[in-house]
Design a protein around this motif. Structure first.
Motif, PDB file in Angstrom:
ATOM      1  N   ILE A  64     -15.304   1.289  -2.203  1.00  0.00           N
ATOM      2  CA  ILE A  64     -14.029   0.692  -2.599  1.00  0.00           C
ATOM      3  C   ILE A  64     -14.177   0.022  -3.959  1.00  0.00           C
ATOM      4  N   TRP A  68      -8.868   1.010  -5.660  1.00  0.00           N
ATOM      5  CA  TRP A  68      -8.778   1.685  -4.357  1.00  0.00           C
ATOM      6  C   TRP A  68      -7.371   1.594  -3.765  1.00  0.00           C
ATOM      7  N   ALA A  69      -6.767   0.421  -3.805  1.00  0.00           N
ATOM      8  CA  ALA A  69      -5.436   0.231  -3.215  1.00  0.00           C
ATOM      9  C   ALA A  69      -4.316   0.582  -4.186  1.00  0.00           C
ATOM     10  N   ARG A 111     -12.409  -8.082  -1.167  1.00  0.00           N
ATOM     11  CA  ARG A 111     -11.943  -7.707   0.168  1.00  0.00           C
ATOM     12  C   ARG A 111     -10.455  -7.370   0.122  1.00  0.00           C
ATOM     13  N   ILE A 112     -10.082  -6.355   0.863  1.00  0.00           N
ATOM     14  CA  ILE A 112      -8.678  -5.966   0.901  1.00  0.00           C
ATOM     15  C   ILE A 112      -7.953  -6.836   1.932  1.00  0.00           C
ATOM     16  N   ASP A 113      -6.824  -7.285   1.581  1.00  0.00           N
ATOM     17  CA  ASP A 113      -6.008  -8.086   2.491  1.00  0.00           C
ATOM     18  C   ASP A 113      -5.606  -7.229   3.690  1.00  0.00           C
ATOM     19  N   LEU A 117      -2.922  -3.420   4.689  1.00  0.00           N
ATOM     20  CA  LEU A 117      -3.432  -2.158   5.219  1.00  0.00           C
ATOM     21  C   LEU A 117      -2.593  -1.673   6.402  1.00  0.00           C
ATOM     22  N   ALA A 125     -11.022  -4.591   6.921  1.00  0.00           N
ATOM     23  CA  ALA A 125     -11.106  -5.856   6.196  1.00  0.00           C
ATOM     24  C   ALA A 125     -12.082  -6.833   6.846  1.00  0.00           C
TER      25      ALA A 125
END
Length: 254
Positions: A64, A68-69, A111-113, A117, A125
């Motif tokens: 990631i 990524w997002a 870190r993705i929230d 997601l 996460a």
């Protein structure tokens, strides 16, 4: 089947994913690592191969990066929002099957929230991650490999780096044992040991000649057998021995 599945998103950190794949393949063997562009042969049906590999692997690395997002699909929406997105499907399948999932956060990625997601990815996460920074690539790749070697014992058994460290230490131990055995077991005789020891003469019971020329020994004899014993010969022929009575000095005959 592969032990580790390298998951990545095209348009984010595919180059980093390729680097990770190369290092893990070197360390554990190519057949142990699944990387789509390397592991799917021409003509094979990639959807079936992808799902098969995810279902049978022991760990999935979700690479990631900062984008990524942000990568968007053909509809203009974030790619991971589509159920047909392969990156999402691979991670979701691994999470659903209880496979070990390790996020690899590259560079400035955070870190993705979980709220951002889809439901089938929210557990991602919560998974503890590994860091990868191109400025510290060697150390980070080593740390990632060490973690996999420790967490997956079967994979660790194939760890070439660990073997390279272990085998010289074992060889050194065997060499010390062999040297000790030589010291303990050799009793008498003449021999040759390879290496620095060279030729040894241990507890000889008689005359010894290890080179050309005469060797003179003067053992103690009682009675009239006083004489000089000498050995003539060399390593390529026989050894001859004989006794000669010493000539008395002139002043002893007066």
């Amino acid at each position: 089947m592969p032990d580790v599945f390298v998951n990545y998103r095209t348009g984010d950190e595919e180059t980093t994913a390729a680097m990770i794949n190369r290092e893990l393949a070197r360390r554990f063997g190519r057949e142990r690592i699944f990387f789509a562009s390397d592991s799917i042969e021409p003509g094979q049906r990639y959807p079936a191969k992808l799902i098969e590999a995810v279902e049978e692997c022991q760990a999935l690395l979700a690479v990631i990066g900062p984008r990524w997002a942000e990568v968007r699909g053909s509809d203009g929406r974030p790619a991971f929002e589509s159920e047909r997105d392969w990156t999402r499907r691979e991670i979701g399948t691994a999470l659903c099957r209880g496979v070990l999932v390790i996020p690899v956060l590259v560079g400035r990625a955070t870190r993705i929230d979980p709220a951002a997601l889809p439901e089938d990815l929210r557990e991602l996460a919560d998974c503890q991650y590994q860091r990868f920074d191109h400025r510290n690539a060697d150390a980070d790749l080593k740390a990632l490999g060490n973690a996999l070697s420790r967490l997956l014992p079967e994979l660790g058994h194939e760890d070439r780096d660990a073997r390279a460290v272990r085998e010289p230490a074992e060889e050194g131990g065997h060499a010390r044992m062999r040297t000790r055995d030589v010291k303990q077991r050799i009793r008498g005789g003449i021999g040759n040991l390879n290496g620095d020891l060279g030729t040894f003469v241990n507890e000889p019971q008689g005359p010894v000649n290890t080179g050309r020329g005469h060797q003179y020994n003067a053992p103690h004899f009682e009675g009239d057998n006083t004489g000089v014993q000498y050995t003539a010969g060399d390593n390529s022929g026989t050894v001859h021995q004989r006794f000669e009575r010493e000539r008395r000095r002139a002043d002893d005959e007066r």
